[in-house]
Scaffold this active site. Structure first.
Site, PDB file in Angstrom:
ATOM      1  N   TYR A   1      -8.638   4.774  -3.116  1.00 47.34           N
ATOM      2  CA  TYR A   1      -8.561   4.795  -1.654  1.00 47.34           C
ATOM      3  C   TYR A   1      -8.651   6.240  -1.178  1.00 47.34           C
ATOM      4  CZ  TYR A   1      -6.992   4.069   3.110  1.00 47.34           C
ATOM      5  OH  TYR A   1      -6.928   4.050   4.478  1.00 47.34           O
TER       6      TYR A   1
ATOM      7  N   ASP B   1       0.829  -1.214   0.000  1.00 45.41           N
ATOM      8  CA  ASP B   1       0.000   0.000   0.000  1.00 45.41           C
ATOM      9  C   ASP B   1       0.859   1.258   0.000  1.00 45.41           C
ATOM     10  OD1 ASP B   1      -2.499  -1.235   0.008  1.00 45.41           O
ATOM     11  OD2 ASP B   1      -2.690  -1.257   2.184  1.00 45.41           O
TER      12      ASP B   1
END
Lengths: 234, 234, 234, 234
Positions: D230, D121
């Site tokens: 996101y 991530d």
């Protein structure tokens, strides 16, 4: 006033437990709560810090991933939640975190062996670790396929999601669920503690045996059997 | 007003130490306090979260497991407490937790070796780990038999429960006791810290030697011998 | 009013840092502060919990272990403190704890290797671990001999207590000292953190090399050399 | 009123996060924030405890290490910050700590392998560990050369500091950076958590495989790609 206020409040309360229980740093987690009658679930918005999160920020989504109410983008893991609610009719809440010990087992790609009664009080089998996804599924609808991956793991191992309320995704991390959002968070915390104990157990004795069947059965039934005698029976 | 109020208060206070000392998550622990004159003990009700626990919730039970006072179901481990009070006439409090490091040694099925003076300040032998119970005892009166298992372990190793105030149950976790409930909690915390240090010691040096006899004797007598000179002598 | 009030206050403040810095559980530690002019030191009373400790409880003792002022029994380790003050004229405070990682290295009977700059910022050699005491010294004046054991370790290794302000006693735990009591506590905390990092370093790479000499020299002099440029120069 | 007040405040706020996030003990860390227009950066003064730090203590320095404003000596690592700001035009904040797990990997002189999605991530490669400096560079302008060492590591590995916002210095510890000081602190915390998980992963499975390429790509693009989904897109 929103007809989803109670549901949002349940979802909000459960999410706010994550930092208190040391299950998340920053925004590395999300909890959802379902309303089966209305066919929707409430979920944390994506990337909002817990200290800024408000009840009204919670997003309402249906099982086909349509946003029903809310001004914010829902968690990037929303499709995984939707998939599980759609396929498992009896679960009421889902919790996903990147808690340290559970993630470490997931990265090690190992099931968490059942070593003691703390584990057996909650489930009778090793905590399953689903294998990493195949490349074509990753490049497809990733979060939807993460749900599929969990389902496939349970089918292939013959597990019942009402008896085994937790799973690891290989290389990723834990998902837990339960009859409601609070119980999903509870199961996440229990899984993290079991993961930590199992890690330490293997460090102390690499040949530690799995718990014997009679003890697995006894402890689980103490809490969950038809003659359960743990708790106040309510 | 209940004639057991003082006893309930002692039991309540001791239970409330468990979350403060990081010895429990959720309801994974219980403490009891005995009144030898009245032939009863006070114990935590089963499954009640610590943040909701009140003095009046504490349950009074006799040594044959009859509830003498209280509206709630007592801890599911009550029979183990009753058995130990019945057999060991000089103990005043018992504490059971699922604290992380003690559980990990129990799951590893190993005694905790006496590696240093922190350990020797409290007991002169390895912390014993009772073997897991036989299947027929598990299927029988399980919690009663857990008490029996502890007793058998002490008899077979020739240990005196007034000198060794702690034990591990293989695959399960720790029990500790003492002259009162507060001392039982103290011993639980000490055992957890000793368990953690012993784990780290073996990681740093897998061949770490046990403490030499002269040091074991010296440190224990500093605190507990007839010429003890630790503390304020009260 | 006591002529030792300032000294007691310094000693009290330093002791109260131990629980805040997570260096002790219960009463497993003690700090002293010296007044060279008056030829005495102030030390924590034995076995008094930190939450109950008051400034006036601090005991004043001379270098021959006579109690000069105070109603309580001083720490059971008092003779070790007295011995070190008597032999090392330039130290102003001493701190003894049973902090987890330092104790674990002491139990493993290993010096803590200098693996990085965090260590080199404070001392240029491995943190020495004095061997466990011989049986006749243990049976003699134990706490006095613990001081002797520390002194012997420094003499045999050619170490200067003004440059190396910390030591492990094999099977027991750490002692640290400094120009005053606050600095002794600081060194205890630093030692604990270095002990933890060194443990983890060896877990990650069992063949991790010691820090190279040029870096040892550079970092130590940055903080302690005649051209030191760390801090505000006061 | 200082024209650098906003910059000092940003720098102060970021520094005060370090103890809250458990990234430092005592003064073992420093954060800086840059103002590209004015050609200066704000940095923590050297050796000042966090509990005493005030906004007005923050020092303003230019890229050639001249103090522009402030009464205190800047962090002893100031030249490393200046070097990086001078060479990497697009970074806005830098954070250096001695956080436990990151330091342990640095002392072990190993890159931190990419084992899972928590890592992916944030970056798509192992967290690089720059080799310890050569002796002549150590004896030269040490802090300036530490910056050079980071730059050389990135050049030799073909890494882009806007994509990889963290590094370990062998035997020393971590540096992180980002678009501003808050982001630099965030990256320091993330690196510490990744370092901890990677350590545990290898303990559980010494042969744990690196994350597969498809997952690395997927997770990074979820957060950072042109179609990132996101967060709230702001």
């Amino acid at each position: 006033m929103s007809i989803y206020l109670t549901l949002k409040q349940e979802c909000y309360n459960a999410n706010m437990q994550l930092p208190k229980l040391d299950l998340v740093v920053y925004t590395f987690g999300n909890v959802s709560a379902v309303d089966r009658e209305k066919g929707v679930f409430a979920i944390k918005p994506s990337g909002v810090p817990y200290e800024e999160l408000k009840v009204e920020d919670i997003v309402i989504v249906d099982f086909d991933n349509n946003i029903i109410e809310g001004n914010m983008r829902p968690s990037s893991d929303t499709k995984t939640h939707a998939f599980l609610y759609k396929n498992w009719k009896n679960i009421g809440g889902i919790c996903h975190t990147h808690s340290t010990y559970a993630v470490s087992w997931a990265q090690a790609q190992r099931d968490i062996p059942i070593f003691g009664t703390t584990h057996a009080d909650h489930l009778t089998v090793d905590i399953p670790c689903a294998p990493p996804m195949s490349d074509d599924l990753i490049q497809g609808d990733y979060e939807h396929n993460t749900g599929q991956q969990i389902l496939d793991c349970f089918v292939s191992k013959g597990l019942n999601p009402e008896e085994v309320e937790m799973v690891l995704i290989g290389n990723h991390g834990p998902f837990a669920w339960g009859k409601n959002a609070a119980k999903a968070v509870y199961n996440s915390k229990v899984m993290e503690e079991i993961a930590r104990m199992a890690y330490l157990t293997l460090q102390i004795n690499p040949n530690a045996p799995r718990l014997k069947d009679a003890l697995i059965k006894k402890h689980f039934e103490r809490k969950h059997g038809k003659d359960a005698y743990y708790g106040q029976g309510c």
